[in-house]
Design a protein around this motif. Structure first.
Motif, PDB file in Angstrom:
ATOM      1  N   LEU A   1      30.821  21.369   3.737  1.00 45.94           N
ATOM      2  CA  LEU A   1      29.441  21.298   3.279  1.00 45.94           C
ATOM      3  C   LEU A   1      29.292  20.195   2.236  1.00 45.94           C
ATOM      4  N   PHE A   2      28.064  19.725   2.089  1.00 47.79           N
ATOM      5  CA  PHE A   2      27.814  18.699   1.084  1.00 47.79           C
ATOM      6  C   PHE A   2      27.875  19.312  -0.312  1.00 47.79           C
ATOM      7  N   VAL A   3      28.672  18.701  -1.167  1.00 48.69           N
ATOM      8  CA  VAL A   3      28.776  19.102  -2.570  1.00 48.69           C
ATOM      9  C   VAL A   3      28.608  17.836  -3.408  1.00 48.69           C
ATOM     10  N   PRO A   4      27.616  17.785  -4.283  1.00 47.76           N
ATOM     11  CA  PRO A   4      27.382  16.565  -5.062  1.00 47.76           C
ATOM     12  C   PRO A   4      28.473  16.325  -6.093  1.00 47.76           C
ATOM     13  N   ASP A   5      28.586  15.085  -6.496  1.00 44.74           N
ATOM     14  CA  ASP A   5      29.510  14.712  -7.566  1.00 44.74           C
ATOM     15  C   ASP A   5      28.968  15.265  -8.883  1.00 44.74           C
TER      16      ASP A   5
ATOM     17  N   GLY B   1      25.119  21.830   8.432  1.00 49.47           N
ATOM     18  CA  GLY B   1      25.684  22.437   7.243  1.00 49.47           C
ATOM     19  C   GLY B   1      24.568  22.829   6.297  1.00 49.47           C
ATOM     20  N   ASN B   2      24.665  22.392   5.061  1.00 47.82           N
ATOM     21  CA  ASN B   2      23.634  22.716   4.069  1.00 47.82           C
ATOM     22  C   ASN B   2      22.683  21.552   3.835  1.00 47.82           C
ATOM     23  N   VAL B   3      22.658  20.587   4.765  1.00 45.46           N
ATOM     24  CA  VAL B   3      21.805  19.404   4.634  1.00 45.46           C
ATOM     25  C   VAL B   3      20.793  19.363   5.775  1.00 45.46           C
ATOM     26  N   PHE B   4      19.526  19.176   5.421  1.00 47.00           N
ATOM     27  CA  PHE B   4      18.463  19.009   6.407  1.00 47.00           C
ATOM     28  C   PHE B   4      18.237  17.517   6.591  1.00 47.00           C
ATOM     29  N   ILE B   5      18.560  17.014   7.785  1.00 48.07           N
ATOM     30  CA  ILE B   5      18.447  15.591   8.103  1.00 48.07           C
ATOM     31  C   ILE B   5      17.198  15.399   8.952  1.00 48.07           C
ATOM     32  N   SER B   6      16.251  14.625   8.466  1.00 49.33           N
ATOM     33  CA  SER B   6      15.004  14.448   9.207  1.00 49.33           C
ATOM     34  C   SER B   6      14.576  12.988   9.184  1.00 49.33           C
ATOM     35  N   ARG B   7      13.697  12.652  10.108  1.00 47.64           N
ATOM     36  CA  ARG B   7      13.229  11.275  10.227  1.00 47.64           C
ATOM     37  C   ARG B   7      11.719  11.253  10.398  1.00 47.64           C
TER      38      ARG B   7
ATOM     39  N   ARG C   1      20.780  22.334   0.251  1.00 45.12           N
ATOM     40  CA  ARG C   1      20.811  23.605  -0.465  1.00 45.12           C
ATOM     41  C   ARG C   1      22.148  23.753  -1.178  1.00 45.12           C
ATOM     42  N   ASP C   2      22.114  24.358  -2.363  1.00 41.65           N
ATOM     43  CA  ASP C   2      23.357  24.559  -3.096  1.00 41.65           C
ATOM     44  C   ASP C   2      24.057  25.824  -2.603  1.00 41.65           C
ATOM     45  N   GLN C   3      25.142  26.202  -3.271  1.00 41.33           N
ATOM     46  CA  GLN C   3      25.938  27.344  -2.827  1.00 41.33           C
ATOM     47  C   GLN C   3      25.191  28.666  -2.946  1.00 41.33           C
ATOM     48  N   ASP C   4      24.108  28.675  -3.737  1.00 46.41           N
ATOM     49  CA  ASP C   4      23.283  29.873  -3.861  1.00 46.41           C
ATOM     50  C   ASP C   4      22.094  29.851  -2.905  1.00 46.41           C
ATOM     51  N   ASN C   5      22.120  28.909  -1.960  1.00 48.64           N
ATOM     52  CA  ASN C   5      21.082  28.785  -0.936  1.00 48.64           C
ATOM     53  C   ASN C   5      19.734  28.352  -1.517  1.00 48.64           C
ATOM     54  N   VAL C   6      19.754  27.701  -2.675  1.00 50.29           N
ATOM     55  CA  VAL C   6      18.526  27.227  -3.319  1.00 50.29           C
ATOM     56  C   VAL C   6      18.297  25.770  -2.928  1.00 50.29           C
TER      57      VAL C   6
END
Length: 304
Positions: free
Chosen positions: A3-7, A203-209, A222-227
């Motif tokens: 999943l995507f996790v920011p720096d 994953g936890n990223v919504f990719i749209s165009r 969305r973060d690990q808390d689904n926010v």
């Protein structure tokens, strides 16, 4: 693919930081004037405003605002639907003959720090020094310390030629944006509608165009808390002066569809926008396998 996790490592700071912040109770006009000057990107004393983003809260840098009382400069932090903290210095407009009568060489300048609630219940402005709620005072002091971190990171970007912005802008080429927007992954998938965008979850990223005269890529996560966190819109726009295409990145601070221009000094967001774009680019280019088990999830963006 994970999943995507920011720096989470903070960008470097310069001049200002939370640990070195002057308390609101003893903040001086001179200190505030230096902070506003260090954040000026227009190099002008004329009235102007710059809006930055500290998380999903807006920060307005006020430079030489003019009204009948005089002029003011400072910072206004708005916690959406919660409250607003304004830290400004005001120079009163006093006629010269009155200055002469009172033996003053220049108009009086004073600090004005105010707080008011937002949302369904609006409260009148209350001066910070008159607040009787100690926990609230401490909360506003913490906001001011965080704002000093934000300003310090912004100053580092401005003093060093906005490296995070240049890193992101260099990746937004016509060829790459066209590759991402026309990725084969958009074909044959059950796409979710999000305003004028269509996309899918990976994953936890919504990719749209957005397919229009000005095509764009939008990434939400969305973060690990689904926010749902702040999202970003990437596109190329025509420069009014040169007529050439140039990169443009906008921030979507909440689940509303409104997007705002991201400034070249918004260090935290530029760092996250860069990492998020790299994550999505690998999926759209077919280099990184998407998380199929979450791409076809039945819930739409509005349900998150």
């Amino acid at each position: 693919m994970p999943l995507f996790v920011p720096d989470t490592s903070p960008p470097p700071t310069l001049y200002y930081a939370s640990g070195q912040a002057h308390p609101l109770s003893s903040l001086t006009e001179e200190t505030l004037a230096h902070m506003v000057a260090d954040m000026s990107i227009h190099q002008s004393d004329k009235e102007h405003y710059i809006t930055g983003w500290m998380g999903n809260s807006s920060v307005v840098i006020v430079n030489n605002y003019q009204d009948k009382r005089g002029s003011s400069s400072g910072f206004v932090l708005t916690r959406r639907d919660q409250y607003r903290l304004s830290v400004q210095s005001i120079t009163f407009r006093i006629p010269k003959f009155i200055l002469w009568l009172t033996f003053r060489r220049r108009p009086r300048t004073m600090m004005l720090i105010t707080y008011n609630t937002l949302g369904k219940v609006l409260s009148p402005l209350v001066q910070y020094r008159n607040l009787l709620d100690k926990p609230l005072q401490q909360k506003l002091e913490q906001d001011w310390q965080q704002l000093n971190d934000y300003i310090g990171m912004a100053c580092h970007q401005l003093e060093h030629g906005t490296p995070l912005w240049r890193q992101l802008a260099d990746k937004l080429t016509t060829e790459d944006l066209d590759l991402w927007i026309n990725s084969a992954l958009f074909a044959g998938k059950r796409l979710h509608q999000d305003g004028d965008y269509q996309g899918f979850w990976s994953g936890n990223v919504f990719i749209s165009r957005r397919l229009s005269a000005e095509p764009a890529l939008q990434l939400l996560w969305r973060d690990q808390d689904n926010v749902l966190q702040c999202g970003y819109q990437y596109q190329l726009i025509t420069d009014e002066n040169s007529g050439q295409l140039r990169p443009s990145v906008r921030i979507r601070p909440d689940d509303q569809e409104t997007r705002y221009l991201l400034n070249p000094f918004d260090a935290w967001h530029l760092q996250t926008a860069w990492a998020l774009l790299n994550y999505a680019a690998g999926i759209l280019a077919g280099i990184s396998p998407p998380l199929v088990e979450m791409m076809d999830r039945p819930d739409s963006l509005s349900h998150l």
